[in-house]
Design an enzyme around this catalytic site. Sequence first.
Site, PDB file in Angstrom:
ATOM      1  N   SER A 124      -2.537   4.472   3.375  1.00 55.44           N
ATOM      2  CA  SER A 124      -3.708   4.282   2.508  1.00 55.44           C
ATOM      3  C   SER A 124      -4.445   2.990   2.806  1.00 55.44           C
ATOM      4  O   SER A 124      -5.421   2.664   2.141  1.00 55.44           O
ATOM      5  CB  SER A 124      -3.278   4.278   1.032  1.00 55.44           C
ATOM      6  OG  SER A 124      -2.542   3.110   0.711  1.00 55.44           O
TER       7      SER A 124
ATOM      8  N   SER B 225       0.846  -1.188   0.000  1.00 51.47           N
ATOM      9  CA  SER B 225       0.000   0.000   0.000  1.00 51.47           C
ATOM     10  C   SER B 225       0.881   1.237   0.000  1.00 51.47           C
ATOM     11  O   SER B 225       2.030   1.201   0.452  1.00 51.47           O
ATOM     12  CB  SER B 225      -0.890   0.024   1.245  1.00 51.47           C
ATOM     13  OG  SER B 225      -0.095   0.196   2.417  1.00 51.47           O
ATOM     14  N   ASP B 226       0.337   2.347  -0.511  1.00 47.98           N
ATOM     15  CA  ASP B 226       1.007   3.618  -0.303  1.00 47.98           C
ATOM     16  C   ASP B 226       0.842   3.995   1.168  1.00 47.98           C
ATOM     17  O   ASP B 226      -0.030   3.480   1.866  1.00 47.98           O
ATOM     18  CB  ASP B 226       0.431   4.703  -1.219  1.00 47.98           C
ATOM     19  CG  ASP B 226       1.428   5.822  -1.475  1.00 47.98           C
ATOM     20  OD1 ASP B 226       2.390   5.972  -0.696  1.00 47.98           O
ATOM     21  OD2 ASP B 226       1.234   6.573  -2.456  1.00 47.98           O
ATOM     22  N   TRP B 227       1.661   4.896   1.648  1.00 48.48           N
ATOM     23  CA  TRP B 227       1.725   5.208   3.073  1.00 48.48           C
ATOM     24  C   TRP B 227       0.376   5.732   3.599  1.00 48.48           C
ATOM     25  O   TRP B 227      -0.187   6.685   3.071  1.00 48.48           O
ATOM     26  CB  TRP B 227       2.836   6.221   3.334  1.00 48.48           C
ATOM     27  CG  TRP B 227       4.141   5.592   3.714  1.00 48.48           C
ATOM     28  CD1 TRP B 227       4.861   5.857   4.830  1.00 48.48           C
ATOM     29  CD2 TRP B 227       4.888   4.580   3.012  1.00 48.48           C
ATOM     30  NE1 TRP B 227       6.009   5.067   4.874  1.00 48.48           N
ATOM     31  CE2 TRP B 227       6.050   4.279   3.773  1.00 48.48           C
ATOM     32  CE3 TRP B 227       4.687   3.881   1.821  1.00 48.48           C
ATOM     33  CZ2 TRP B 227       6.989   3.328   3.381  1.00 48.48           C
ATOM     34  CZ3 TRP B 227       5.619   2.934   1.418  1.00 48.48           C
ATOM     35  CH2 TRP B 227       6.751   2.666   2.198  1.00 48.48           C
TER      36      TRP B 227
END
Length: 871
Positions: free
Chosen positions: A280, A276-278
């Site tokens: 998210s 995942s993106d930070w």
Amino acid sequence: MAYRSLVLGAFASTSLAASVVTPRDPVPPGFVAAPYYPAPHGGWIASWEEAYSKAEALVSQMTLAEKTNITSGIGIFMGNTGSAERLGFPRMCLQDSALGVSSADNVTAFPAGITTGATFDKKLIYARGVAIGEEHRGKGTNVYLGPSVGPLGRKPLGGRNWEGFGSDPVLQAKAAALTIKGVQEQGIIATIKHLIGNEQEMYRMYNPFQPGYSANIDDRTLHELYLWPFAEAVHVGVGSAMTAYNAVNGSACSQHSYLINGLLKDELGFQGFVMSDWLSHISGVDSALAGLDMNMPGDTNIPLFGFSNWHYELSRSVLNGSVPLDRLNDMVTRIVATWYKFGQDKDHPRPNFSSNTRDRDGLLYPAALFSPKGQVNWFVNVQADHYLIAREVAQDAITLLKNNGSFLPLATSQSLHVFGTAAQVNPDGPNACMNRACNKGTLGMGWGSGVADYPYLDDPITAIRKRVPDVKFFNTDGFPWFHPTPSPDDVAIVFITSDAGENSFTVEGNNGDRNSAKLAAWHNGDELVRKTAEKYSSVIVVAQTVGPLDLESWIDNPRVKGVLFQHLPGQEAGESLANILFGDVSPSGHLPYSITKRANDFPDSIANLRGFAFGQVQDTFSEGLYIDYRWLNKQKTKPRFAFGHGLSYTNFSFDATIESVTRLSLVPPARAPKGSTPVYSTEIPPASEAYWPSGFNRIWRYLYSWLNKNDADKAYAVGIAGVKKYNYPAGYSTVQKPGPAAGGGEGGNPALWDVAFRVPVTVKNTGTEFSGRASVQAYIQYPEGIPYDTPIVQLRDFEKTQVLAPGETETVTIELTRRDLSVWDTELQNWVVPGFDGKRYTVWIGDASDRLFTACYTDTGICEGGKVPPV
């Protein structure tokens, strides 16, 4: 596939019976996020077999808590992933940025992706990738969080377009693949990001009050534009992928089973791990089932409370049977196999820097506040001679848009008057603004997570003064009120800028995306150009910019003799520009996007950002395949400067031939079946594998994978009772699929990369005075009468010559693959060659999307110069 309640710590309840399902907001008709389950196992590609075999041996020895620990970060500001130290698997260091090593000392601040794309130089793009990989390895990172191909650059106002390589899927794809190759050859895992549709910054993120916007993309557009660079990245063996913050067709990317399971892992055959993106990560079970393998940085949406959707909650969900052990095993195996694949088990250096302080000693657990201290920085210098590569990229990217009367290059005997604060480094220091979140002084990069710290910034005014004795510098963005009348021989150089970045910061009212619909230069730069041209008969404009600008208020002024786009040059902004200005090197950069005459030359869906809405903001890609030059060509709208445009101090001629290499069928040959994958026990492990160790000293805000004994025992009792109480998404299954027809290898069906035609192009420098480099660009025009709507021309390959002296020639070779000649058929769910039966494709050769000189015909094998192009 509904997203779950965003209440902090809600995973515990959703793991069992009392899940609260928040229905998705409606999206426009025809846009569907279809379910795709289960997550495909990794390891069936032959080139990954050895790495997966090693991973299987290691993972089979892990306890439940060790497995779940590896799948998450240990908390924001704490470091990176968890580890299985008992078995020798370390915490993995994941580090930005788009242009080097972020938040570290003694590194190179390379030119940005958009600058790199403007070189149209494959060898140089690869060399930059090698250098970035060497610096990451020298700093002890495991995973490079780049390159970025999402956003693709659909919206000129998009805040993070500058991190990628340009507004065309092929330019993005080839640049990303070369970057990945260079980085991963250094033993560093590259990350292709952001999957997918993150084309604006505003309203991108899910939070407890509003979902992230939904990028509504149809199937064909998704395949032919936005997924295209991801396929190329997977084809060259990229080790990790990162999901985007936003939703696609109503479903959050971090738990989008069709995107992750269906497209990335099954159709494209991705063998690495998906993170995942930070911050998210918005669900626990759902995201695991949807194919997410790693949650970064481990926290819930709102960090620093010690809560996670995975870690201890993932342990609980495996024990209670909500998440099959088979899924967890695959998550962990993908991570460990990628670590083995790039040799990180063999003397890979450990991190020798801290992102939180530049001091030698610092907090070992910064988020904990009350933390022991120790050495966190070793000040390892990894720059080597990378400044030479950075300077060459910055130099070869400089794009000459206008050169009236061959006014450029300048003589060093010229009297120069320089205007604009961008000519000089920020007087507070090049790194004065955190994450470069200001536009002050020379603009070498945008802002946000995609930046690096400058070791120094070689600014233009310093480089100009080295060459020219007679220089006056007016360090202002407004024309001086009491300015003496210049002589006719005085030449003015005006520096203007336009900045953008990540939505984490607001700069001068810009919340990541640029907020000016007219794409005006910042700090009244356009007015500075106009007023300077009122006083000076010869004006050169230099733009440092994240993307296209509105040039219309001054571009036709005959006093504006020359216009140069530096893009975002990084630390080597000075000498790289001086080499072009004074003719040491002929400019060879080309625009990686189009510059229009009016913002509304593009449709509203492209030209404007989506604004606030109650509920989920809807960003519908109604223009389909028609972005940038594709839209302009379709509408017969002449841009000010087209995609690929770039002038030189010399001229070139192109002479092409075409060779047929592989005879193509309508669709690719049938895919081979998947190979074997690791096999583990699927029985729920004993609850004791998740117990807290006796006497363990916990660190506040550090995220752990253990459970209290009572909680673990309770979850285990539910699991072995076989009473499934989790509300699984529609379409959920645990039966592995054979994979779609369009798959079969890394990047899709291996036949997609078969070379169909080869086009050798002989380039001659026809000038008499200057040496130079030519950009050879190949655009495909599909056959007439096919049952598919296709853009008039589409970039398919490019090459760049070496430096050619006057009269010198060089032959470069363009290659066109099955994929390049195909369209995505939404009914067949496969790539189709509509001209497979001998219909004529035209391969246009030129140096810009609107400067096409030679037409090569696939049916006759003949190339003709002087043909009238279709655009």
